[in-house]
Write a protein that holds these residues in place. Structure first.
Motif, PDB file in Angstrom:
ATOM      1  N   PHE A 128       0.516  -1.325  -0.315  1.00  0.00           N
ATOM      2  CA  PHE A 128      -0.074   0.021   0.106  1.00  0.00           C
ATOM      3  C   PHE A 128       0.692   1.728  -0.104  1.00  0.00           C
ATOM      4  O   PHE A 128       0.330   1.939  -0.981  1.00  0.00           O
ATOM      5  N   ILE A 129       1.725   1.349   0.510  1.00  0.00           N
ATOM      6  CA  ILE A 129       2.567   2.271   0.861  1.00  0.00           C
ATOM      7  C   ILE A 129       3.488   2.538  -0.441  1.00  0.00           C
ATOM      8  O   ILE A 129       3.479   3.703  -0.869  1.00  0.00           O
ATOM      9  N   MET A 130       3.648   1.471  -0.509  1.00  0.00           N
ATOM     10  CA  MET A 130       4.472   1.506  -1.816  1.00  0.00           C
ATOM     11  C   MET A 130       4.216   2.084  -4.150  1.00  0.00           C
ATOM     12  O   MET A 130       3.948   3.052  -4.414  1.00  0.00           O
ATOM     13  N   MET A 131       2.220   1.435  -3.485  1.00  0.00           N
ATOM     14  CA  MET A 131       1.989   1.572  -4.492  1.00  0.00           C
ATOM     15  C   MET A 131       0.979   3.819  -4.159  1.00  0.00           C
ATOM     16  O   MET A 131       0.932   4.121  -4.807  1.00  0.00           O
ATOM     17  N   ARG A 132       0.644   3.904  -3.289  1.00  0.00           N
ATOM     18  CA  ARG A 132       0.740   5.294  -2.895  1.00  0.00           C
ATOM     19  C   ARG A 132       2.016   6.470  -3.362  1.00  0.00           C
ATOM     20  O   ARG A 132       1.426   7.626  -3.839  1.00  0.00           O
ATOM     21  N   TRP A 133       3.042   5.743  -3.250  1.00  0.00           N
ATOM     22  CA  TRP A 133       3.789   6.696  -3.149  1.00  0.00           C
ATOM     23  C   TRP A 133       4.309   6.206  -5.142  1.00  0.00           C
ATOM     24  O   TRP A 133       4.900   7.774  -5.345  1.00  0.00           O
ATOM     25  N   LEU A 134       4.354   5.754  -5.736  1.00  0.00           N
ATOM     26  CA  LEU A 134       3.752   5.627  -6.935  1.00  0.00           C
ATOM     27  C   LEU A 134       2.793   6.224  -7.720  1.00  0.00           C
ATOM     28  O   LEU A 134       2.912   6.693  -8.591  1.00  0.00           O
ATOM     29  N   GLY A 135       1.791   6.671  -6.994  1.00  0.00           N
ATOM     30  CA  GLY A 135       0.994   7.648  -7.328  1.00  0.00           C
ATOM     31  C   GLY A 135      -0.235   6.496  -7.825  1.00  0.00           C
ATOM     32  O   GLY A 135      -0.963   7.271  -9.370  1.00  0.00           O
ATOM     33  N   ILE A 136       0.205   5.017  -7.635  1.00  0.00           N
ATOM     34  CA  ILE A 136      -1.136   4.274  -8.712  1.00  0.00           C
ATOM     35  C   ILE A 136      -2.284   3.355  -8.375  1.00  0.00           C
ATOM     36  O   ILE A 136      -2.797   2.304  -8.292  1.00  0.00           O
ATOM     37  N   LEU A 137      -3.225   3.833  -6.802  1.00  0.00           N
ATOM     38  CA  LEU A 137      -4.016   3.089  -6.364  1.00  0.00           C
ATOM     39  C   LEU A 137      -4.541   3.047  -7.180  1.00  0.00           C
ATOM     40  O   LEU A 137      -5.398   3.939  -7.972  1.00  0.00           O
ATOM     41  N   ASP A 138      -5.303   2.043  -6.960  1.00  0.00           N
ATOM     42  CA  ASP A 138      -6.665   2.164  -7.357  1.00  0.00           C
ATOM     43  C   ASP A 138      -6.836   2.119  -8.841  1.00  0.00           C
ATOM     44  O   ASP A 138      -7.697   2.563  -9.577  1.00  0.00           O
ATOM     45  N   THR A 139      -5.666   1.342  -9.387  1.00  0.00           N
ATOM     46  CA  THR A 139      -4.994   1.039 -10.630  1.00  0.00           C
ATOM     47  C   THR A 139      -5.278  -0.439 -11.018  1.00  0.00           C
ATOM     48  O   THR A 139      -4.404  -1.134 -10.215  1.00  0.00           O
ATOM     49  N   HIS A 140      -5.272  -0.684 -12.481  1.00  0.00           N
ATOM     50  CA  HIS A 140      -4.909  -2.355 -12.421  1.00  0.00           C
ATOM     51  C   HIS A 140      -3.223  -2.424 -12.921  1.00  0.00           C
ATOM     52  O   HIS A 140      -2.801  -3.703 -12.102  1.00  0.00           O
ATOM     53  N   LEU A 141      -2.747  -1.466 -12.883  1.00  0.00           N
ATOM     54  CA  LEU A 141      -1.128  -1.767 -13.221  1.00  0.00           C
ATOM     55  C   LEU A 141      -0.814  -1.984 -11.731  1.00  0.00           C
ATOM     56  O   LEU A 141       0.363  -2.548 -11.380  1.00  0.00           O
ATOM     57  N   ALA A 142      -1.545  -1.066 -10.570  1.00  0.00           N
ATOM     58  CA  ALA A 142      -1.226  -1.791  -9.358  1.00  0.00           C
ATOM     59  C   ALA A 142      -1.569  -3.001  -8.784  1.00  0.00           C
ATOM     60  O   ALA A 142      -0.708  -3.963  -7.985  1.00  0.00           O
ATOM     61  N   LEU A 143      -2.198  -3.512  -8.968  1.00  0.00           N
ATOM     62  CA  LEU A 143      -3.365  -5.014  -8.917  1.00  0.00           C
ATOM     63  C   LEU A 143      -2.800  -6.268  -9.373  1.00  0.00           C
ATOM     64  O   LEU A 143      -2.036  -6.919  -8.837  1.00  0.00           O
TER      65      LEU A 143
END
Length: 221
Positions: A128-143
């Motif tokens: 969660f912290i990494m995806m938020r830092w990358l700005g890709i939360l709630d995206t297909h790429l994050a999953l």
């Protein structure tokens, strides 16, 4: 002589096999019958076992009046993306671990093994912290990245063991003929690892398609 032999086979082979098949297929058959029986009929009389009581109303409501199709499409995008990314990373890493000797090789392999020993729930907060830092939360790429993180360590170990069993003489023969490491990998190793690639890909696909914790709890807006 033949009658006792036939009876023995029926009791020791055919009958146990039939019981196992019924136990395995039974829940899916009941699921199909429940889907074909209208909801009102299930409440009133239970599941219908004959075609006279079957209907496609449940499927009509599922496909036309819910978001099932869109949700399944999102799941398929994530699952296929996880398989593609996971296999690309895993097979190249496994080839490097199997065919090359470099500093830190054993440590890296041990880290892959340690990741498999921890439950996925422990990775939720770091992901969660990494995806938020990358700005890709709630995206297909994050999953896709999150599911690939879970799938890759197991795939690397399986592929490394499989490639270790492939004789190095094949690599050496290809290089004597002038092939580079990349050409040897694509022309010699890849055709031989297709069976295990199919197994690893299928396991990754099923795991990603059935994932709920990462998709719902962590990476959803």
């Amino acid at each position: 002589m033949s009658r006792p032999g036939l009876l023995n086979r029926l009791l020791t082979i055919h009958l146990p096999a039939l019981v196992i098949v019924l136990l395995a297929v039974g829940p899916f058959a009941w699921l199909a019958l429940t889907a074909l029986t209208p909801s009102a009929a299930i409440t009133a009389t239970g599941v219908s076992l004959t075609p006279a009581g079957w209907s496609l109303a449940n499927f009509d409501r599922l496909l036309l009046h819910t978001s099932f199709v869109g949700n399944m499409g999102n799941s398929l995008i994530v699952a296929v993306g996880t398989v593609i990314l996971g296999l690309l990373v895993s097979v190249t890493a496994a080839y490097a671990f199997s065919r090359f000797r470099f500093r830190g090789r054993r440590v890296l392999m041990l880290q892959f093994l340690l990741v498999n020993m921890f439950p996925v729930v422990l990775l939720i907060l770091p992901l969660f912290i990494m995806m938020r830092w990358l700005g890709i939360l709630d995206t297909h790429l994050a999953l896709i990245l999150a599911n690939a993180t879970v799938a890759i360590p197991f795939a690397v170990w399986m592929l490394t063991s499989y490639i270790n069993a492939i004789p190095r003489s094949l690599d050496e023969a290809a290089m004597i003929d002038g092939a580079t490491h990349a050409q040897t990998f694509w022309t010699i190793i890849m055709p031989l690892v297709r069976p295990v690639l199919a197994v690893v890909g299928l396991l990754s696909f099923i795991s990603s398609l059935g994932d709920f914790v990462i998709a719902k709890v962590v990476l959803q807006d």
